[in-house]
Design a protein around this motif. Structure first.
Motif, PDB file in Angstrom:
ATOM      1  N   TYR A 166     -56.185 -20.303  16.919  1.00  0.00           N
ATOM      2  CA  TYR A 166     -55.349 -19.289  17.557  1.00  0.00           C
ATOM      3  C   TYR A 166     -55.558 -17.930  16.881  1.00  0.00           C
ATOM      4  O   TYR A 166     -55.846 -17.843  15.691  1.00  0.00           O
ATOM      5  N   ALA A 167     -55.394 -16.892  17.686  1.00  0.00           N
ATOM      6  CA  ALA A 167     -55.452 -15.522  17.166  1.00  0.00           C
ATOM      7  C   ALA A 167     -54.321 -14.726  17.797  1.00  0.00           C
ATOM      8  O   ALA A 167     -53.992 -14.916  18.977  1.00  0.00           O
ATOM      9  N   VAL A 168     -53.728 -13.810  17.016  1.00  0.00           N
ATOM     10  CA  VAL A 168     -52.598 -13.021  17.511  1.00  0.00           C
ATOM     11  C   VAL A 168     -52.808 -11.549  17.207  1.00  0.00           C
ATOM     12  O   VAL A 168     -53.574 -11.169  16.325  1.00  0.00           O
ATOM     13  N   GLY A 169     -52.071 -10.720  17.956  1.00  0.00           N
ATOM     14  CA  GLY A 169     -52.105  -9.272  17.773  1.00  0.00           C
ATOM     15  C   GLY A 169     -51.016  -8.633  18.610  1.00  0.00           C
ATOM     16  O   GLY A 169     -50.068  -9.296  19.042  1.00  0.00           O
ATOM     17  N   PRO A 170     -51.110  -7.340  18.873  1.00  0.00           N
ATOM     18  CA  PRO A 170     -50.104  -6.669  19.705  1.00  0.00           C
ATOM     19  C   PRO A 170     -50.103  -7.204  21.135  1.00  0.00           C
ATOM     20  O   PRO A 170     -51.065  -7.024  21.879  1.00  0.00           O
ATOM     21  N   SER A 171     -49.036  -7.883  21.501  1.00  0.00           N
ATOM     22  CA  SER A 171     -48.844  -8.419  22.857  1.00  0.00           C
ATOM     23  C   SER A 171     -49.950  -9.378  23.273  1.00  0.00           C
ATOM     24  O   SER A 171     -50.283  -9.487  24.457  1.00  0.00           O
ATOM     25  N   VAL A 172     -50.540 -10.084  22.325  1.00  0.00           N
ATOM     26  CA  VAL A 172     -51.618 -11.004  22.686  1.00  0.00           C
ATOM     27  C   VAL A 172     -51.592 -12.231  21.773  1.00  0.00           C
ATOM     28  O   VAL A 172     -51.375 -12.131  20.569  1.00  0.00           O
ATOM     29  N   ILE A 173     -51.776 -13.376  22.402  1.00  0.00           N
ATOM     30  CA  ILE A 173     -52.001 -14.639  21.694  1.00  0.00           C
ATOM     31  C   ILE A 173     -53.183 -15.315  22.384  1.00  0.00           C
ATOM     32  O   ILE A 173     -53.164 -15.522  23.611  1.00  0.00           O
ATOM     33  N   LEU A 174     -54.216 -15.643  21.616  1.00  0.00           N
ATOM     34  CA  LEU A 174     -55.402 -16.308  22.155  1.00  0.00           C
ATOM     35  C   LEU A 174     -55.505 -17.719  21.586  1.00  0.00           C
ATOM     36  O   LEU A 174     -55.059 -17.993  20.478  1.00  0.00           O
ATOM     37  N   ARG A 175     -56.148 -18.597  22.391  1.00  0.00           N
ATOM     38  CA  ARG A 175     -56.398 -19.963  21.925  1.00  0.00           C
ATOM     39  C   ARG A 175     -57.859 -20.324  22.176  1.00  0.00           C
ATOM     40  O   ARG A 175     -58.417 -20.010  23.236  1.00  0.00           O
ATOM     41  N   ASP A 228     -60.401 -23.523  22.476  1.00  0.00           N
ATOM     42  CA  ASP A 228     -60.334 -24.962  22.740  1.00  0.00           C
ATOM     43  C   ASP A 228     -61.624 -25.692  22.392  1.00  0.00           C
ATOM     44  O   ASP A 228     -61.832 -26.837  22.805  1.00  0.00           O
ATOM     45  N   GLY A 229     -62.480 -25.042  21.643  1.00  0.00           N
ATOM     46  CA  GLY A 229     -63.759 -25.640  21.300  1.00  0.00           C
ATOM     47  C   GLY A 229     -64.896 -25.115  22.148  1.00  0.00           C
ATOM     48  O   GLY A 229     -66.068 -25.318  21.807  1.00  0.00           O
ATOM     49  N   ARG A 230     -64.538 -24.411  23.243  1.00  0.00           N
ATOM     50  CA  ARG A 230     -65.573 -23.852  24.127  1.00  0.00           C
ATOM     51  C   ARG A 230     -65.430 -22.349  24.301  1.00  0.00           C
ATOM     52  O   ARG A 230     -66.410 -21.614  24.246  1.00  0.00           O
ATOM     53  N   SER A 231     -64.197 -21.869  24.487  1.00  0.00           N
ATOM     54  CA  SER A 231     -63.993 -20.438  24.710  1.00  0.00           C
ATOM     55  C   SER A 231     -62.580 -20.034  24.304  1.00  0.00           C
ATOM     56  O   SER A 231     -61.691 -20.884  24.151  1.00  0.00           O
ATOM     57  N   TRP A 232     -62.424 -18.723  24.150  1.00  0.00           N
ATOM     58  CA  TRP A 232     -61.114 -18.151  23.845  1.00  0.00           C
ATOM     59  C   TRP A 232     -60.443 -17.712  25.140  1.00  0.00           C
ATOM     60  O   TRP A 232     -61.059 -17.046  25.972  1.00  0.00           O
ATOM     61  N   THR A 233     -59.167 -18.097  25.298  1.00  0.00           N
ATOM     62  CA  THR A 233     -58.404 -17.702  26.484  1.00  0.00           C
ATOM     63  C   THR A 233     -57.017 -17.221  26.063  1.00  0.00           C
ATOM     64  O   THR A 233     -56.464 -17.677  25.050  1.00  0.00           O
ATOM     65  N   PRO A 234     -56.440 -16.283  26.834  1.00  0.00           N
ATOM     66  CA  PRO A 234     -55.089 -15.800  26.507  1.00  0.00           C
ATOM     67  C   PRO A 234     -54.027 -16.847  26.815  1.00  0.00           C
ATOM     68  O   PRO A 234     -54.156 -17.633  27.753  1.00  0.00           O
ATOM     69  N   MET A 235     -52.972 -16.834  26.021  1.00  0.00           N
ATOM     70  CA  MET A 235     -51.784 -17.623  26.287  1.00  0.00           C
ATOM     71  C   MET A 235     -50.701 -16.676  26.793  1.00  0.00           C
ATOM     72  O   MET A 235     -50.550 -15.574  26.256  1.00  0.00           O
ATOM     73  N   PRO A 236     -49.947 -17.040  27.823  1.00  0.00           N
ATOM     74  CA  PRO A 236     -48.879 -16.162  28.316  1.00  0.00           C
ATOM     75  C   PRO A 236     -47.827 -15.912  27.240  1.00  0.00           C
ATOM     76  O   PRO A 236     -47.414 -16.834  26.539  1.00  0.00           O
ATOM     77  N   VAL A 237     -47.428 -14.644  27.105  1.00  0.00           N
ATOM     78  CA  VAL A 237     -46.385 -14.297  26.155  1.00  0.00           C
ATOM     79  C   VAL A 237     -45.538 -13.195  26.769  1.00  0.00           C
ATOM     80  O   VAL A 237     -46.065 -12.221  27.314  1.00  0.00           O
ATOM     81  N   GLY A 238     -44.234 -13.363  26.735  1.00  0.00           N
ATOM     82  CA  GLY A 238     -43.336 -12.395  27.337  1.00  0.00           C
ATOM     83  C   GLY A 238     -43.101 -11.189  26.451  1.00  0.00           C
ATOM     84  O   GLY A 238     -43.218 -11.254  25.224  1.00  0.00           O
ATOM     85  N   GLY A 239     -42.775 -10.058  27.087  1.00  0.00           N
ATOM     86  CA  GLY A 239     -42.518  -8.841  26.334  1.00  0.00           C
ATOM     87  C   GLY A 239     -43.804  -8.263  25.773  1.00  0.00           C
ATOM     88  O   GLY A 239     -44.908  -8.585  26.213  1.00  0.00           O
ATOM     89  N   GLU A 240     -43.643  -7.421  24.759  1.00  0.00           N
ATOM     90  CA  GLU A 240     -44.801  -6.811  24.104  1.00  0.00           C
ATOM     91  C   GLU A 240     -44.666  -6.933  22.590  1.00  0.00           C
ATOM     92  O   GLU A 240     -44.651  -5.935  21.859  1.00  0.00           O
ATOM     93  N   PRO A 241     -44.593  -8.141  22.076  1.00  0.00           N
ATOM     94  CA  PRO A 241     -44.433  -8.300  20.626  1.00  0.00           C
ATOM     95  C   PRO A 241     -45.734  -7.993  19.882  1.00  0.00           C
ATOM     96  O   PRO A 241     -46.810  -8.389  20.302  1.00  0.00           O
ATOM     97  N   GLU A 242     -45.613  -7.257  18.774  1.00  0.00           N
ATOM     98  CA  GLU A 242     -46.765  -7.048  17.902  1.00  0.00           C
ATOM     99  C   GLU A 242     -46.747  -8.152  16.865  1.00  0.00           C
ATOM    100  O   GLU A 242     -45.926  -8.159  15.947  1.00  0.00           O
ATOM    101  N   LEU A 243     -47.672  -9.088  16.990  1.00  0.00           N
ATOM    102  CA  LEU A 243     -47.667 -10.299  16.172  1.00  0.00           C
ATOM    103  C   LEU A 243     -48.676 -10.184  15.044  1.00  0.00           C
ATOM    104  O   LEU A 243     -49.830  -9.794  15.246  1.00  0.00           O
ATOM    105  N   TRP A 244     -48.233 -10.563  13.835  1.00  0.00           N
ATOM    106  CA  TRP A 244     -49.058 -10.441  12.644  1.00  0.00           C
ATOM    107  C   TRP A 244     -49.454 -11.785  12.040  1.00  0.00           C
ATOM    108  O   TRP A 244     -50.351 -11.835  11.185  1.00  0.00           O
ATOM    109  N   ALA A 245     -48.800 -12.865  12.437  1.00  0.00           N
ATOM    110  CA  ALA A 245     -49.096 -14.151  11.805  1.00  0.00           C
ATOM    111  C   ALA A 245     -48.783 -15.288  12.759  1.00  0.00           C
ATOM    112  O   ALA A 245     -47.947 -15.154  13.663  1.00  0.00           O
ATOM    113  N   ILE A 246     -49.466 -16.407  12.517  1.00  0.00           N
ATOM    114  CA  ILE A 246     -49.235 -17.606  13.318  1.00  0.00           C
ATOM    115  C   ILE A 246     -49.453 -18.835  12.443  1.00  0.00           C
ATOM    116  O   ILE A 246     -50.307 -18.829  11.549  1.00  0.00           O
TER     117      ILE A 246
END
Length: 663
Positions: free
Chosen positions: A224-233, A235-253
């Motif tokens: 997983y990777a996180v950032g401003p209003s973004v969470i990615l996952r 799955d062993g093949r590609s990175w895709t966004p995960m739905p996240v509400g609002g616009e949180p600036e995320l620094w850790a997961i």
């Protein structure tokens, strides 16, 4: 240096003689009433040539264009002058050069001195591996560790020396994590994602251009990777966004399994993923939370600014007492009873299962950004290429590359250097070593103030004194940035921002009201009655033993350094390659071979002066002109000093760069 008969801007003094008092007819417009030679004091080596210029004014003070000048030398065996005002040095001694325009006359004094051996060989004495700030750190139980930071920098170690591994990006890398030494991810600016397969780093397609601030995973196919209003996952093949509400600036997961994940970030935001969606959690703080780590969904920790520590017990997040008010950025643990967090000013804290305590360490005062453990080794990384480790109960510095601002020769010819985060380096026996200091702020100036005493000054009014080999903090009457210090002849001055001036006074420090509010960048003197300071907007001040007074200059650029061989032979350097010389009467510009900013100037004599600055520039003045010398570095050089009877010089700058000039 070539000057015409018109007004020139070369810095040297002059002797001025007015028109003859018994002239029968008054002078008219365009006729020379007053005359001056520029420069009026000069030191030349035998065989050197210097073009003198004149400034001619009519009775109204209007410059006279192309006046007719007759030149003569009072001692042609020392220095001769031709009809164009070009002086040629012949032999040792002093010659008076006279310029005549009818009745008005002006003179310049030219001294011919032996040519010194120049410090023409400049070599790299010491330099840090990188000055990139490290923002991410990951360590594997096998002992392999990776540090990631600015400009695509990645270093790795297997327990020994750190080495650089080439990456396909120049973007700042903020987070790094791996499932093993052959499967490591790093993320950063503009959504960049790179992957290491054990052999090389490669760029991986990213579904976002937003900055990614952290990467973490449960395994090779669950990252997983996180950032401003973004969470990615991944799955062993590609990175895709995960739905996240609002616009949180995320620094850790962090998480315990794919359906139990947590994230923290700006404004105290805390999120939880239940396998279906991300939901907001009730947070007891509004402060940004940078670090996140846990052992289970019932034992989760987060750290942030102002010493904030939160703990989640499976039901609620609660504030936990902190042993420090530092801003904390990274955390990592071995077990639920051994967790570490790191932050500003080298702060390290540890959870022992019952309480958080401050971990003493004197390895660095640099701001730390990430921490990780492997085996019995604890690593922490941070600003200015800093990597420290604790092994066997003791701390050590693996790498660091602080910015070095000032260098001086102290008692016994020992050289001292100061820099960011309280850095003090001491050269002894040809080796450089760091000295522990009580300072956390950046140190900008250092000077010997007695037979066995040094004083360093820095940000926020910091003043520290070394006596008996130990540095101690001193009370300062100002909380402003103190940029430079000079001491000599029983007098010590400190200068800094807002035109601040301090003077040593009976064991303390006394503010002096000066004639400017411009930032003063450097102070230097000959003795207690001849001290000068330079700064922003072309500012030059002079201390005459009683008061500070402003001196007029022909520039409005930032001046960075000043040095002189005597009161009639001063040099100042600054922005845009600015070179000024004072001849005892006026400051005048000199032709410069560079456009880059010059940061410091120092000399051995009037025909042996050096300046250093941006892009590793090193210049030398030989009495007639400035010339560029070959430099071993392209780093910014900020400080410069002489090193004793041998006539050597040392310059210091960014990336812990130390270069030496030898003859």
């Amino acid at each position: 240096m070539i000057l015409s008969h018109r007004r020139r801007t070369v810095a040297v003094g002059l002797l001025l003689l007015g028109g003859c008092a018994d002239r029968p007819d008054p002078l008219g417009p365009g006729e020379v009433a007053t005359l001056r030679v520029v420069p009026a004091t000069a030191w030349l080596e035998p065989g050197a040539m210097l073009a003198l210029g004149v400034e001619a004014l009519d009775p109204s003070g209007t410059p006279v264009s192309d006046p007719s000048i007759a030149w003569s030398s009072g001692n042609p065996l020392v220095a001769k002058v031709d009809s164009r005002g070009i002086v040629t040095a012949i032999g040792a001694g002093t010659a008076i050069i006279t310029a005549t325009a009818g009745q008005p006359r002006a003179t310049a004094t030219v001294a011919v001195v032996p040519a010194p051996v120049p410090a023409a060989r400049w070599s790299l004495d010491s330099q840090g591996l990188t000055d990139a700030t490290f923002l991410g750190l990951w360590a594997d139980p096998s002992g392999v560790a990776f540090a990631a930071g600015q400009k695509g920098t990645v270093l790795t170690t297997s327990g020994g020396e750190w080495t650089r591994t080439p990456t396909p990006t120049g973007a700042d890398l903020v987070g790094i994590w791996g499932s093993g030494p052959r499967d490591v991810w790093a993320v950063g600016d503009s959504g960049v994602i790179i992957h290491f397969d054990g052999t090389a780093w490669s760029r991986v397609p990213s579904p976002t251009t937003r900055t990614l601030l952290e990467v973490w995973g449960l395994g090779p196919s669950d990252v997983y990777a996180v950032g401003p209003s973004v969470i990615l996952r991944y799955d062993g093949r590609s990175w895709t966004p995960m739905p996240v509400g609002g616009e949180p600036e995320l620094w850790a997961i962090w998480g315990s399994d794919p359906s139990t994940l947590y994230a923290s970030g700006q404004n105290g935001v805390l999120l939880q993923y239940n396998g279906v969606e991300w939901r907001s959690m009730v947070s007891p703080t509004g402060k940004v939370m940078f670090g996140l780590w846990g052992t289970s969904p019932a034992n989760l920790w987060s750290v942030g600014i102002e010493g904030t520590i939160l703990r989640y017990d499976g039901s609620d997040w609660r504030l936990v007492p902190s042993p420090s008010a530092a801003d904390f950025f990274g955390m990592w643990g071995r077990t639920g009873t051994e967790i570490y967090a790191v932050g500003n000013d080298g702060a390290v804290i540890q959870w022992n299962g019952s309480v958080w305590t401050l971990v003493p360490q004197d390895a660095t005062s640099e701001n730390l950004r990430a921490v990780a453990t492997t085996g019995g080794t604890l690593y922490a990384v941070g600003w200015n290429g800093t990597i420290i480790r604790r092994a066997g109960g003791s701390w050590g510095v693996d790498l660091t590359a602080p910015i070095l601002f000032s260098v001086t020769t102290g008692p016994g010819g020992v050289v001292f250097v100061v820099g960011t985060s309280g850095t003090v380096l001491r050269q002894s026996g040809g080796q450089w070593s760091a000295e522990p200091t009580p300072a956390l702020d950046d140190l900008f100036g250092v000077a010997a103030v007695g037979p066995d005493e040094m004083v360093a000054v820095g940000d926020s009014g910091t003043i520290i004194r070394r006596r008996g080999g130990v540095w101690r903090q001193e009370a300062s009457p100002l909380r402003l940035l103190l940029r430079s210090i000079w001491s000599g002849d029983g007098t010590t001055f400190v200068v800094g921002e807002r035109g601040s001036i301090l003077r040593a006074d009976g064991g303390g420090w006394r503010p002096i009201v000066g004639p400017t509010t411009h930032f003063l960048r450097h102070v230097w003197g000959l003795d207690a009655r001849h001290v000068w300071a330079v700064g922003d907007s072309g500012t030059v001040l002079r201390w005459d033993g009683t008061t500070w007074a402003a001196m007029p200059t022909p520039v409005r650029v930032r001046l960075r350094g000043i040095w002189g061989s005597g009161p009639n032979d001063l040099f100042a350097v600054g922005e845009h390659g600015t070179l000024l010389r004072y001849d005892g009467i006026t400051w005048n510009p000199q032709p410069s071979p560079v456009n880059e900013e010059l940061r410091a100037v120092w000399g051995i004599g009037p025909t042996d002066v050096y300046a250093v600055g941006e892009s590793g520039r090193v210049l030398r003045w030989d009495g007639a002109s400035w010339r560029s010398l070959a430099s071993p570095t392209d780093e910014l050089l900020i400080g410069l000093t002489g090193t004793g009877p041998g006539g050597g010089l040392i310059a210091v700058g960014t990336r812990r760069t130390i270069v030496a000039g030898t003859r």
